[in-house]
Enzyme design. Structure first.
Site: not given
Lengths: 259, 326, 382
Positions: C128, C131-132, C158, C313, C338-340, C363
């Site tokens: 919490p 993460g990085s 996950t 890497t 697709f617009g609206g 990740e």
């Protein structure tokens, strides 16, 4: 039981079809070839019978050119076939169904075959000729459009049904038999990843096709595609009633199909 | 070529089948020489004389009830023998299950160039040129059948039935074949005649309304049936519906079901898996009703309504009833 | 010259994944997204077909695939549903530390029974508080005889609510920062392990994500991976292996967005012709196609580099970062096409945008990827 399954590589259902530049046939360039749909059912049916009859073997035979024919045979090995034989059509695309039947019959006549299973028709030419031609060539009764094919070990006979135009027939028949299958008991299984990897190393038998001796010939002249369907004209509407009125009007006045 | 042609007819309720009348028309258009008819099975002799009503002066009958319950292959030898007797260079039949079985056999037993599912045929010097739909109607091939023996099976409904033009008809009896044990061992243990619903049958109907997974529950299928009834259409279903047991498999349109090509096909709540598409794509006009605008069915449909089928379909049924005054 | 053609074997692996994605995943994708359902029956089928433990060698019951092969599969799965794909490949991430840091005996003891049936595992690194900044993690591992006692909380994990095995990173001494981090294998059945409730997420709603609490969890020293203090390096080496398939996952989402947009553009009419005939839309589609193609090639190159024995890497960071940015961009442009309608949940493209967003974050957030890329780059000039 020795089960022979005859399969054909056909263009994947999603392939965009195109004619060769001379317009005579399907252009195979860039086409992905897969096991024909009913042939998938035939392989599934063969595997189901093998699983229910001890000591059975499934031998898959295909007539066609490299590399597509070998690839579909490998796919059947990944599904669980025991043996695969490729009858090489050479430069011939293997399209003419009766020639295919003669080549396949030549390859399996001397191999054991209690049951010869074919898809009822291939999804490309849709001729439905191979099962009957094979029956005549092997001098064995054949039944097309078969569903629910089972082996009754008590009577040593196959039992199956045939939906025909007017109803459904039930049959029983002893081996040997040629069957044009419409549907297996189950949906065709999917090969698992490890089996796919293993099938790459399987040996595929290869035999040359016997040369045709018939004076009759079938010559491809034209392969035509209907103008492409451009997708539906979507009806824009405010209410369901509006949509219904517009559609009925279009069907009457534009498409002229309203009864 | 001035071929003599042999029409192998099928019997339906003791009479020549409708598809056979179409075949006679094709035979008369193609044959330069005489046309003869042949029917096999129980009641063949009585039915054979019907050929005369359609301008065929000579008919052959193999009146043997055993053939009805024998494997299709049992017919190949007597048909090939009759073809030789009449000196036929052209043999025609309908592209039904039995017709296709017969042609596969005759390709070998009569050493003929053969084609099934034929929708157009023209004679040329040295053979017959035919057109036939392939790839589930996604393409058409034209092939030349060359040689002194050609056999074609014509797709039902593709040709008009021949008009009546009565001539006297001589009926010859064909001796029953002596069947080898291979052909007497199989037994037909039952025949269930399909019960027809109120509407037309799927393959004959000029309008088909099919329902798919989007209908969500078996009881909702009545929406599809009501729309079909309002249009006088046959009811079809996608595989999702028949697999779920909402409707029997005889309703299934698609690769593993029936292929239909009506004038109008209305797909209700069908996403359009390729499995289904190949069974209906040759319909003349296709309408799709689906809530998912990206459903592949809209790619093959001519007209689409994106929306809730539970609202659209009842509105459409009401509109059809209103317009048809019913 | 490099060869970009696939072998027949790779073609058949891709066909398998495509078939599974279309037949099993795609039909459920919209519904699972709408109600946030974790479709365990689909994951079970993925396992049965050999699509789950892709990176585990066959001797331990996995599929034994290299990174290129994994990428081919992952892209096809993600084309149908990014969220389901994340859950399908989560085992690869969770088991990689065992593959890299486990002894042969540990692999045999842990991986073989795990892979023998359908089971899920979770990779527990993020906490919490961050993460990085993996070096600053707070979960404690106190040595007690031949056991360790784990205390702490992990988050955004996950598959955690459904997993039977966790690979957990904890510190034996926070003062040591990176050098104190140690990896452990912890079964769900161990006393004191408590997964939290499933988080409501913006996207990847067919996947499941929760916290995992470890309270006085006793782990035998034999379930420690590598030596004390080797955990940080193990985590980084793990991510070097698994980052590239995230590039493939993002590519799959981007390809799906392009496919939807192009099909819609041919169908949708404005000003009397399909919008695909308007240049504004053509330029959009062309840019989308370039982004998808570049994402795929960068991903394949990174995978190829790793399969040829290099650490990769730099390559994998470039691939993951570029492909995930491309996925967001392409999904965004698909909505615009697709617009609206694109903004409506009845159409499939807004989901792609929500799913794509996560690929920029998990990740290794793209900010970290860029830091890594810059570091690797500047080394060459220093």
């Amino acid at each position: 039981m020795e089960i022979v399954v005859c399969v054909k590589p056909v263009p994947d259902a999603e392939t965009r079809l195109r004619a060769t530049s001379d317009g005579t046939r399907l252009d195979p360039e860039g086409v992905k070839f897969v096991l024909a749909g009913y042939d998938e059912s035939a392989v599934e049916q063969a595997l189901l019978l093998k699983e229910s009859i001890a000591g059975s073997r499934v031998h898959v035979v295909a007539f066609g050119p490299a590399p597509r024919t070998e690839e579909v045979l490998r796919a059947t090995i990944a599904l669980g076939a025991d043996q695969a034989t490729w009858v090489d059509s050479g430069a011939d695309a293997g399209a003419e169904p009766v020639r295919a039947a003669r080549a396949i019959a030549g390859a399996i006549a001397s191999a054991p075959h209690d049951l010869v299973l074919c898809g009822k028709q291939a999804n490309d030419d849709e001729s439905g000729l191979v099962p009957a031609a094979l029956g005549e060539l092997l001098r064995v009764p054949e039944f097309s459009c078969v569903v629910d094919l089972r082996w009754d070990s008590a009577t040593s006979r196959f039992r199956f049904q045939r939906p025909i135009e007017t109803g459904v027939e039930s049959w029983s028949a002893p081996a040997p038999l040629v069957v044009g299958l419409q549907q297996a008991w189950n949906d065709p299984r999917t090969a698992k990843l490890p089996a796919i990897l293993k099938s790459r190393k399987a040996a595929i038998g290869k035999v040359a096709a016997a040369s045709a001796s018939s004076e009759s010939r079938v010559v491809a002249e034209r392969f035509e595609l209907p103008p492409p369907r451009t997708g539906a004209k979507l009806i824009e509407y405010k209410t369901p009633e509006d949509a219904a009125q517009q559609l009925v009007r279009i069907l009457r006045e534009e498409a002229k199909v309203f009864p | 070529m001035t071929p003599n042609a042999l029409v192998v007819g099928e019997l339906h309720d003791g009479h020549l089948a409708a598809s056979t009348l179409e075949v006679i028309g094709v035979a008369r258009a193609l044959a330069g020489g005489a046309v003869a008819g042949l029917v096999l099975g129980a009641g063949a002799k009585a039915a054979a004389s019907e050929f005369g009503r359609f301008g065929v002066p000579e008919a052959y009958a193999l009146d043997d009830p055993h053939l009805d319950a024998a494997p299709a292959g049992a017919r190949a030898a007597p048909v090939a023998a009759t073809a030789r007797e009449v000196g036929a260079s052209l043999l025609l039949t309908a592209s039904t299950t039995a017709g296709r079985d017969l042609l596969g056999r005759l390709a070998v037993a009569w050493d003929a160039a053969v084609a099934t599912g034929v929708t157009e045929a023209t004679a040329f010097e040295g053979g017959v040129r035919v057109r036939r739909p392939v790839f589930g109607g996604r393409a058409t091939e034209t092939i030349r059948l060359e040689g002194s023996r050609v056999a074609i099976a014509t797709r039902p409904h593709a040709f008009a039935a021949v008009a009546e033009s009565p001539v006297p008809c001589v009926v010859h009896e064909v001796p029953a074949p002596v069947l080898s044990e291979a052909y007497t061992a199989p037994q037909r243990t039952g025949v269930a005649v399909t019960a027809r619903g109120a509407g037309p049958s799927l393959t004959d109907a000029s309008i088909v309304v099919s329902g798919g997974r989007g209908v969500r529950a078996p009881e909702n299928f009545r929406l599809v049936e009501e729309l079909a009834a309002s249009l006088g259409a046959a009811v079809g279903a996608s595989r999702a519906v028949t697999d779920a047991g909402w409707r029997p498999t005889s309703f299934q349109v698609g690769q593993t079901g029936r292929a239909v090509s009506p004038q109008l096909y209305i797909a209700v709540g069908i996403s359009g898996a390729i499995q289904h598409i190949v069974g209906m794509v040759s319909s003349r006009v296709i309408v799709a009703i689906n809530s998912d605008a990206s459903a592949p069915i809209f790619r093959v449909a001519d007209y689409g309504i994106v929306g809730d089928l539970f609202q659209i379909v009842p509105a459409l049924t009401a509109e059809v009833r209103r317009v048809r005054g019913a | 010259m490099p060869d970009f053609s696939l072998t027949p074997e790779q073609e058949s692996l891709r066909d398998l994944a495509r078939k599974f994605a279309r037949a099993e995943m795609a039909p459920q994708a919209a519904e699972c997204d709408r109600i946030g359902r974790f479709p365990e029956e689909i994951y079970r089928k993925a396992y049965e077909l050999g699509l789950m433990n892709l990176n585990v060698p066959t001797e331990y019951g996995g599929s034994g695939l290299g990174v290129v092969d994994q990428c081919l599969i992952v892209e096809e799965l993600a084309h149908a549903c990014g969220g389901m794909t994340t859950s399908v490949i989560a085992n690869c991430l969770a088991l990689e530390p065992i593959l890299l840091g486990g002894t042969p005996a540990q692999k045999e003891r842990i991986l073989s029974p795990f892979c023998a049936k359908y089971q899920l595992a979770s990779f527990c690194l993020t906490e919490p508080s961050g993460g990085s900044d993996a070096g600053g993690l707070k979960t404690r591992a106190r040595k007690d005889g031949d056991q360790y006692v784990l205390d702490g909380e992990k988050c955004f994990i996950t598959n955690a609510p459904h997993a039977s095995l966790y690979t957990v990173f904890a510190t034996v001494d926070p003062e040591l920062r990176h050098k104190g981090i140690t990896a452990f294998v912890v079964p769900r059945s161990a006393a004191g392990v408590t997964p939290g409730k499933d988080e409501e997420k913006m996207g990847h709603r067919a996947s499941s994500t929760s916290t995992v609490r470890f309270e006085g969890v006793r782990v035998p020293a034999t379930d420690r991976l590598g030596a004390e203090g080797e955990g940080f390096s193990l985590a980084m080496r793990t991510l070097d292996q698994t980052r590239t398939p995230i590039g493939a996952l993002a590519t799959g989402i981007a390809q799906a967005a392009l496919d939807h947009a192009a099909a819609y553009a041919l169908k949708r009419q404005t000003f009397g012709k399909p919008i695909a005939e308007h240049q504004a839309i053509q330029i959009k589609l062309a840019n989308m196609a370039q982004a998808v193609h570049a994402a795929r090639l960068l991903t394949w190159h990174a995978a190829w580099t790793i399969d040829h024995g290099a650490k990769g890497t730099l390559e994998s960071s470039i691939a993951k970062c570029f492909a995930s940015d491309a996925a967001l961009e392409v999904a965004d442009e698909a909505i615009q096409t697709f617009g609206g309608y694109g903004y409506m949940k009845a159409y499939p493209v807004e989901k792609l945008l929500r799913d794509a967003k996560l690929t920029q974050i998990y990740e290794g957030a793209n900010e970290i990827q860029r830091t890594v890329i810059a570091r690797e780059l500047l080394q060459k000039y220093a």
